[in-house]
Enzyme design. Structure first.
Site, PDB file in Angstrom:
ATOM      1  N   ASP A  88      -5.255   7.590 -22.916  1.00  0.00           N
ATOM      2  CA  ASP A  88      -5.874   6.257 -22.889  1.00  0.00           C
ATOM      3  C   ASP A  88      -4.931   5.216 -22.281  1.00  0.00           C
ATOM      4  OD1 ASP A  88      -7.835   7.504 -24.312  1.00  0.00           O
ATOM      5  OD2 ASP A  88      -7.789   6.133 -26.020  1.00  0.00           O
ATOM      6  N   ASP A  89      -5.522   4.102 -21.918  1.00  0.00           N
ATOM      7  CA  ASP A  89      -4.814   2.851 -21.543  1.00  0.00           C
ATOM      8  C   ASP A  89      -4.202   2.848 -20.148  1.00  0.00           C
ATOM      9  OD1 ASP A  89      -5.491   2.145 -24.099  1.00  0.00           O
ATOM     10  OD2 ASP A  89      -3.457   2.144 -24.895  1.00  0.00           O
ATOM     11  N   HIS A 118     -12.421   3.150 -20.515  1.00  0.00           N
ATOM     12  CA  HIS A 118     -11.787   2.622 -21.733  1.00  0.00           C
ATOM     13  C   HIS A 118     -11.818   1.091 -21.706  1.00  0.00           C
ATOM     14  CE1 HIS A 118      -9.414   2.948 -25.326  1.00  0.00           C
ATOM     15  NE2 HIS A 118      -8.295   2.481 -24.811  1.00  0.00           N
ATOM     16  N   HIS A 161      -9.156  -3.881 -22.136  1.00  0.00           N
ATOM     17  CA  HIS A 161      -8.768  -3.521 -23.504  1.00  0.00           C
ATOM     18  C   HIS A 161      -9.075  -4.592 -24.537  1.00  0.00           C
ATOM     19  CE1 HIS A 161      -6.763  -1.073 -26.543  1.00  0.00           C
ATOM     20  NE2 HIS A 161      -6.753  -0.111 -25.645  1.00  0.00           N
ATOM     21  N   HIS A 181      -1.290   8.589 -24.699  1.00  0.00           N
ATOM     22  CA  HIS A 181      -1.361   7.400 -23.841  1.00  0.00           C
ATOM     23  C   HIS A 181      -0.417   7.588 -22.663  1.00  0.00           C
ATOM     24  CE1 HIS A 181      -2.756   6.137 -27.796  1.00  0.00           C
ATOM     25  NE2 HIS A 181      -3.491   5.238 -27.163  1.00  0.00           N
TER      26      HIS A 181
HETATM   27 ZN    ZN Z   1      -6.543   1.936 -25.904  1.00  0.00          ZN
END
Ligand code: ZN
Length: 424
Positions: free
Chosen positions: A240-241, A290, A294, A381
């Site tokens: 993620d991210d 995602h 954020h 991540h």
């Molecule tokens: Zn995230």
């Protein structure tokens, strides 16, 4: 002897400094979940020291102020700080950056929204003001602002802000075709109008504007036809991210172990990591959504929510010719609003490596390897160096244990085939 060593150090430093050629600019950031607050920050580091320091200082000051506020707040209600960026270049020398800050905290009566702009000329190494790029008549602009936003303009504030005296402070950016001025909510109008952007189309620039070169997008995505085993123990790796400066190396590492993963990416980073993302797709990996920057999706209006998700899908389609079907909501938070408004498959995880918290490769590897079992979806991540280093410990061990490492879609396919076989 000491002198020689020192000289050697200098030579190594010099060589290192010279050979470091940045292909893509680096997007730095913080994604943090605290007891009573969440922080999502992204900002660019261009590779120009003076500019990078100013950007970083601005972000750090806001983060520090926010953290000191929440540390004295007794409320357990979650506060949110989000800083997002935009970056583009005009020609090879004019760097335009906007940083948009959003703070929703119980110490504030209204959420705070603020924009900061930087315009930097890397040929002269100077920050530019509006005055440097255009001869402007502010009286006309005031009249037009008043006409356009007559329901919310605060006349006194407008008179005090848009003045010759203040000209150097007026926030702006520019492209080859236009100049945009920015006013924060409450700066010249009531909050009802939100941000006010004023665009000057086809201005007469004081500076020379290079002509824009057009880059054709010729990337074609071909899904991989990997042979999957339904008998081997299998896990799906997810990141993620990202993407980030570590993503490409993670993909190279996955290749070494014949592994693939699903990357749940943020829309605001796509343009700066296009080459990385192409490489990722060409090597059989998968992209998921995602959000755009954020934000905590559960607190957004329906329209904002759709925009967070759809804008990311749209940029991916336009730049990579790839259709995203999977969604991982920020902070893993799902609401009915999300389920009802977004027509995508929501994917969570069942092994949390806590890599964002541990930031220690051995501890991350231990946590991951301790929890991994056949059929699990693992959360990591790809924005931390320690995660990349942990993978160097995790992947050989999983290989030794006979694991097959696949994308989320591949895992689902395998599970479907296993079910069919069982029911036969
Ligand atoms: Zn995230």
């Amino acid at each position: 002897m000491k002198k020689k060593l020192l000289l050697l150090c200098f030579i190594i430093l010099f060589l290192n400094g010279c050979s470091k050629k940045k292909e893509e600019l680096i997007i730095e950031g913080f994604i943090e979940e605290k007891q009573n607050a969440i922080i999502g920050i992204h900002y660019p580091q261009i590779g120009i020291k003076t500019l990078d320091q100013q950007i970083e200082q601005y972000v750090f000051d806001i983060k520090q102020e926010f953290e000191s506020q929440i540390s004295t707040s007794l409320s357990l209600n979650s506060s949110e700080l989000n800083i997002d960026y935009e970056y583009w270049k005009v020609g090879n020398r004019y760097h335009n950056i906007t940083l948009t800050t959003f703070i929703n905290s119980n110490t504030l009566a209204h959420p705070m929204h603020e924009i900061k702009t930087f315009v930097y000329d890397s040929n002269t190494n100077q920050f530019l003001t509006l005055d440097d790029i255009i001869s402007i008549n502010l009286v006309n602009i005031k009249t037009e602002l008043l006409k356009k936003h007559k329901d919310c303009i605060l006349i006194d504030a407008l008179e005090n802000t848009v003045t010759d005296f203040n000209k150097k402070q007026i926030k702006f950016t520019f492209t080859e075709q236009s100049i945009t001025l920015y006013f924060d909510p409450y700066e010249i109008a009531t909050g009802a109008c939100g941000f006010i952007k004023y665009e000057i189309v086809s201005p007469t620039f004081k500076i020379e504007i290079p002509t824009q070169e057009k880059i054709e997008n010729t990337f074609e995505y071909h899904p991989s036809k990997k042979k999957l085993s339904i008998t081997k123990p299998t896990i799906a790796l997810t990141f993620d991210d990202g993407p980030s400066q570590y993503t490409k190396e993670i993909v190279e590492l996955l290749n070494k172990y014949n592994a693939n993963a699903t990357f749940f990416i943020l829309g605001n980073k796509i343009n700066n990591y296009q080459e990385t993302l192409k490489f990722l797709l060409q090597n059989g990996n998968e992209l998921g959504n995602h959000s755009y920057n954020h934000k905590q999706l559960t607190k957004l209006s329906e329209q904002e929510l759709k925009q967070q998700i759809e804008s990311t899908n749209k940029i991916v389609k336009e730049t990579l010719n790839y259709d995203i079907h999977l969604l991982r909501p920020t902070y893993g938070a799902i609401t009915n609003q999300l389920k009802n408004n977004i027509d995508m498959e929501i994917v969570l995880w069942n092994v949390d490596t806590k890599d964002w918290k541990l930031r220690n490769s051995k501890m991350i590897a231990k946590k991951a390897l301790g929890d991994i079992k056949d059929g699990k979806i693992v959360l990591m991540h790809d924005i931390y160096k320690t995660t990349l280093q942990a993978l160097k410990l995790i992947l050989p061990e999983l290989e030794k244990q006979g694991y097959q490492i696949v994308t989320v879609s591949e895992l689902k396919e395998i599970q479907k085939l296993r079910n069919e076989k069982q029911n036969r």
